[in-house]
Motif scaffolding. Structure first.
Motif, PDB file in Angstrom:
ATOM      1  N   ASP A  20      30.085  43.714  77.343  1.00 50.64           N
ATOM      2  CA  ASP A  20      30.922  42.644  76.812  1.00 50.64           C
ATOM      3  C   ASP A  20      30.078  41.472  76.325  1.00 50.64           C
ATOM      4  OD1 ASP A  20      33.100  44.148  77.495  1.00 50.64           O
ATOM      5  OD2 ASP A  20      33.448  43.107  79.406  1.00 50.64           O
ATOM      6  N   GLY A  21      30.549  40.826  75.269  1.00 52.83           N
ATOM      7  CA  GLY A  21      29.877  39.633  74.777  1.00 52.83           C
ATOM      8  C   GLY A  21      28.780  39.893  73.771  1.00 52.83           C
ATOM      9  N   ALA A  22      28.581  41.157  73.392  1.00 53.02           N
ATOM     10  CA  ALA A  22      27.545  41.460  72.404  1.00 53.02           C
ATOM     11  C   ALA A  22      27.896  40.850  71.059  1.00 53.02           C
ATOM     12  CB  ALA A  22      27.372  42.973  72.263  1.00 53.02           C
ATOM     13  N   ALA A  23      26.913  40.258  70.404  1.00 54.52           N
ATOM     14  CA  ALA A  23      27.130  39.627  69.099  1.00 54.52           C
ATOM     15  C   ALA A  23      27.238  40.683  68.011  1.00 54.52           C
ATOM     16  CB  ALA A  23      25.994  38.665  68.782  1.00 54.52           C
ATOM     17  N   ALA A  24      27.805  40.279  66.880  1.00 51.97           N
ATOM     18  CA  ALA A  24      28.018  41.216  65.786  1.00 51.97           C
ATOM     19  C   ALA A  24      26.707  41.812  65.283  1.00 51.97           C
ATOM     20  CB  ALA A  24      28.768  40.530  64.642  1.00 51.97           C
ATOM     21  N   ASP A  25      25.658  40.984  65.150  1.00 54.02           N
ATOM     22  CA  ASP A  25      24.398  41.515  64.617  1.00 54.02           C
ATOM     23  C   ASP A  25      23.792  42.555  65.554  1.00 54.02           C
ATOM     24  OD1 ASP A  25      23.821  39.643  66.559  1.00 54.02           O
ATOM     25  OD2 ASP A  25      22.144  38.730  65.486  1.00 54.02           O
ATOM     26  N   ALA A  26      23.927  42.327  66.865  1.00 55.16           N
ATOM     27  CA  ALA A  26      23.423  43.313  67.823  1.00 55.16           C
ATOM     28  C   ALA A  26      24.229  44.610  67.742  1.00 55.16           C
ATOM     29  CB  ALA A  26      23.472  42.750  69.243  1.00 55.16           C
ATOM     30  N   LEU A  27      25.533  44.482  67.565  1.00 57.80           N
ATOM     31  CA  LEU A  27      26.380  45.666  67.448  1.00 57.80           C
ATOM     32  C   LEU A  27      26.078  46.431  66.162  1.00 57.80           C
ATOM     33  CD1 LEU A  27      29.787  44.180  68.662  1.00 57.80           C
ATOM     34  CD2 LEU A  27      28.420  45.913  69.842  1.00 57.80           C
ATOM     35  N   ILE A  28      25.759  45.711  65.100  1.00 59.14           N
ATOM     36  CA  ILE A  28      25.417  46.372  63.835  1.00 59.14           C
ATOM     37  C   ILE A  28      24.134  47.180  64.001  1.00 59.14           C
ATOM     38  CG2 ILE A  28      24.692  45.993  61.440  1.00 59.14           C
ATOM     39  CD1 ILE A  28      26.543  43.492  61.492  1.00 59.14           C
ATOM     40  N   ARG A  29      23.107  46.545  64.594  1.00 64.92           N
ATOM     41  CA  ARG A  29      21.833  47.253  64.792  1.00 64.92           C
ATOM     42  C   ARG A  29      22.020  48.473  65.689  1.00 64.92           C
ATOM     43  NH1 ARG A  29      19.912  41.887  65.197  1.00 64.92           N
ATOM     44  NH2 ARG A  29      19.951  42.035  67.487  1.00 64.92           N
ATOM     45  N   ALA A  30      22.742  48.271  66.784  1.00 68.60           N
ATOM     46  CA  ALA A  30      22.957  49.384  67.708  1.00 68.60           C
ATOM     47  C   ALA A  30      23.827  50.461  67.064  1.00 68.60           C
ATOM     48  CB  ALA A  30      23.603  48.877  68.993  1.00 68.60           C
ATOM     49  N   GLY A  31      24.796  50.033  66.262  1.00 67.71           N
ATOM     50  CA  GLY A  31      25.640  50.999  65.564  1.00 67.71           C
ATOM     51  C   GLY A  31      24.847  51.832  64.585  1.00 67.71           C
ATOM     52  N   LEU A  32      23.928  51.206  63.878  1.00 66.98           N
ATOM     53  CA  LEU A  32      23.069  51.945  62.952  1.00 66.98           C
ATOM     54  C   LEU A  32      22.201  52.954  63.704  1.00 66.98           C
ATOM     55  CD1 LEU A  32      22.040  49.056  60.537  1.00 66.98           C
ATOM     56  CD2 LEU A  32      23.410  51.069  59.944  1.00 66.98           C
ATOM     57  N   GLN A  33      21.732  52.566  64.886  1.00 67.82           N
ATOM     58  CA  GLN A  33      20.950  53.488  65.708  1.00 67.82           C
ATOM     59  C   GLN A  33      21.794  54.689  66.121  1.00 67.82           C
ATOM     60  OE1 GLN A  33      19.557  51.086  68.939  1.00 67.82           O
ATOM     61  NE2 GLN A  33      18.048  49.975  67.719  1.00 67.82           N
ATOM     62  N   GLU A  34      23.048  54.428  66.494  1.00 65.75           N
ATOM     63  CA  GLU A  34      23.945  55.519  66.875  1.00 65.75           C
ATOM     64  C   GLU A  34      24.158  56.473  65.700  1.00 65.75           C
ATOM     65  OE1 GLU A  34      25.343  56.232  69.768  1.00 65.75           O
ATOM     66  OE2 GLU A  34      24.653  54.473  70.877  1.00 65.75           O
ATOM     67  N   LEU A  35      24.351  55.904  64.512  1.00 61.30           N
ATOM     68  CA  LEU A  35      24.563  56.731  63.323  1.00 61.30           C
ATOM     69  C   LEU A  35      23.322  57.551  62.999  1.00 61.30           C
ATOM     70  CD1 LEU A  35      26.492  54.070  61.243  1.00 61.30           C
ATOM     71  CD2 LEU A  35      27.424  56.265  61.987  1.00 61.30           C
ATOM     72  N   ALA A  36      22.144  56.916  63.124  1.00 55.26           N
ATOM     73  CA  ALA A  36      20.891  57.624  62.850  1.00 55.26           C
ATOM     74  C   ALA A  36      20.678  58.760  63.838  1.00 55.26           C
ATOM     75  CB  ALA A  36      19.720  56.645  62.907  1.00 55.26           C
ATOM     76  N   GLN A  37      20.999  58.521  65.104  1.00 55.02           N
ATOM     77  CA  GLN A  37      20.860  59.565  66.117  1.00 55.02           C
ATOM     78  C   GLN A  37      21.799  60.724  65.835  1.00 55.02           C
ATOM     79  OE1 GLN A  37      21.477  57.625  69.872  1.00 55.02           O
ATOM     80  NE2 GLN A  37      19.584  56.435  69.749  1.00 55.02           N
ATOM     81  N   GLY A  38      23.012  60.385  65.356  1.00 52.63           N
ATOM     82  CA  GLY A  38      23.964  61.430  65.022  1.00 52.63           C
ATOM     83  C   GLY A  38      23.468  62.304  63.888  1.00 52.63           C
ATOM     84  N   VAL A  39      22.854  61.680  62.876  1.00 55.82           N
ATOM     85  CA  VAL A  39      22.296  62.436  61.756  1.00 55.82           C
ATOM     86  C   VAL A  39      21.158  63.329  62.244  1.00 55.82           C
ATOM     87  CG1 VAL A  39      21.021  62.267  59.599  1.00 55.82           C
ATOM     88  CG2 VAL A  39      22.974  60.769  60.009  1.00 55.82           C
ATOM     89  N   ALA A  40      20.283  62.768  63.101  1.00 60.40           N
ATOM     90  CA  ALA A  40      19.152  63.537  63.620  1.00 60.40           C
ATOM     91  C   ALA A  40      19.626  64.750  64.421  1.00 60.40           C
ATOM     92  CB  ALA A  40      18.256  62.642  64.458  1.00 60.40           C
ATOM     93  N   GLN A  41      20.664  64.573  65.214  1.00 61.38           N
ATOM     94  CA  GLN A  41      21.166  65.673  66.018  1.00 61.38           C
ATOM     95  C   GLN A  41      21.757  66.773  65.155  1.00 61.38           C
ATOM     96  OE1 GLN A  41      23.896  63.763  68.711  1.00 61.38           O
ATOM     97  NE2 GLN A  41      22.263  62.882  69.976  1.00 61.38           N
ATOM     98  N   ARG A  42      22.445  66.362  64.062  1.00 58.10           N
ATOM     99  CA  ARG A  42      23.034  67.364  63.171  1.00 58.10           C
ATOM    100  C   ARG A  42      21.966  68.146  62.405  1.00 58.10           C
ATOM    101  NH1 ARG A  42      26.775  63.148  62.241  1.00 58.10           N
ATOM    102  NH2 ARG A  42      25.757  62.558  60.294  1.00 58.10           N
ATOM    103  N   MET A  43      20.820  67.519  62.143  1.00 53.70           N
ATOM    104  CA  MET A  43      19.765  68.158  61.376  1.00 53.70           C
ATOM    105  C   MET A  43      18.818  68.961  62.247  1.00 53.70           C
ATOM    106  SD  MET A  43      18.826  65.158  58.620  1.00 53.70           S
ATOM    107  CE  MET A  43      17.609  66.214  57.804  1.00 53.70           C
ATOM    108  N   ALA A  44      18.876  68.739  63.550  1.00 54.20           N
ATOM    109  CA  ALA A  44      17.957  69.441  64.465  1.00 54.20           C
ATOM    110  C   ALA A  44      18.269  70.933  64.465  1.00 54.20           C
ATOM    111  CB  ALA A  44      18.093  68.874  65.875  1.00 54.20           C
ATOM    112  N   PRO A  45      17.233  71.776  64.547  1.00 52.25           N
ATOM    113  CA  PRO A  45      17.445  73.235  64.560  1.00 52.25           C
ATOM    114  C   PRO A  45      18.140  73.686  65.838  1.00 52.25           C
ATOM    115  CG  PRO A  45      15.138  72.698  65.000  1.00 52.25           C
ATOM    116  CD  PRO A  45      15.811  71.405  64.630  1.00 52.25           C
TER     117      PRO A  45
END
Length: 209
Positions: A184-209
């Protein structure tokens, strides 16, 4: 079965609106969101309608757009959530904010609605979390910016990710995961950065053999 009303706004009350269609006035119960977007009495308006027929009454529930109507339908599948309670929830959380609250398991936001206690809020979150993906990109909002103000920093973060080109459902899920991780209390910029990390991890997992 009445599915839509197109006519003239006859009167608006705190609970609903009367739409004059060819001289016949139809009372539709509405959320405060829908009521707030109706024009003044005497002006033309259109409402999407859900008709509920019971032994002792026929009630019409009106919605300004398909997003709200679809959420109403989904909410009323939860045990303990009737039509009036669904409207109460939609009065405090617009469709975007409601999707985000469920993705983030934000029971406190749901409990802001009159009649929704902690147990019912938990049931709504648990039962609907796996069902909201399609509604997160509801037609009325698919191309428009997220109404971030209703959801605070998390809404701002979702809006930023959508504006970067991510699909709305992906953005909701990423920000919800980021919010759970940051707390709770996370700022928008922190959520954006963390959200981008989540999206990047999702892409990496889908591309993994």
């Amino acid at each position: 079965m009445i599915a839509k009303l197109s006519g003239i706004v006859d009167q608006v009350s705190p609970e609903g609106a009367v739409i004059d269609v060819g001289g016949v006035g139809y009372l539709a119960f509405c959320s405060t969101r829908t009521l707030g977007q109706l024009p003044a009495p005497g002006a033309p308006a259109r409402l999407l309608v859900e008709t509920h027929v019971r032994e002792d009454h026929i009630h019409l529930y009106g919605f300004i757009d398909t997003a709200e109507r679809d959420w109403f339908r989904l909410l009323t599948t939860v045990q303990g959530v009737g039509a009036r309670l669904a409207l109460a929830i939609l009065s405090v959380l617009n469709p975007d904010a409601l999707a985000l609250a469920i993705f983030a398991q934000d029971k406190a936001s749901l409990a802001r609605a009159d009649g929704v206690g902690a147990k019912l809020a938990a049931r709504i979150v648990n039962e609907l979390r796996d069902k909201v993906g399609g509604l997160a990109v509801a037609p009325a909002a698919a191309e428009a910016p997220v109404n971030a103000g209703a959801a605070g920093p998390a809404g701002d973060a979702v809006s930023a990710l959508v504006n970067l080109g991510y699909r709305r459902a992906e953005a909701f899920a990423a920000v919800a995961a980021a919010a759970r991780r940051l707390g709770d209390g996370a700022a928008a910029d922190a959520l954006i950065r963390a959200g981008l990390q989540e999206l990047a991890q999702g892409v990496a997992q889908r591309m993994a053999p």
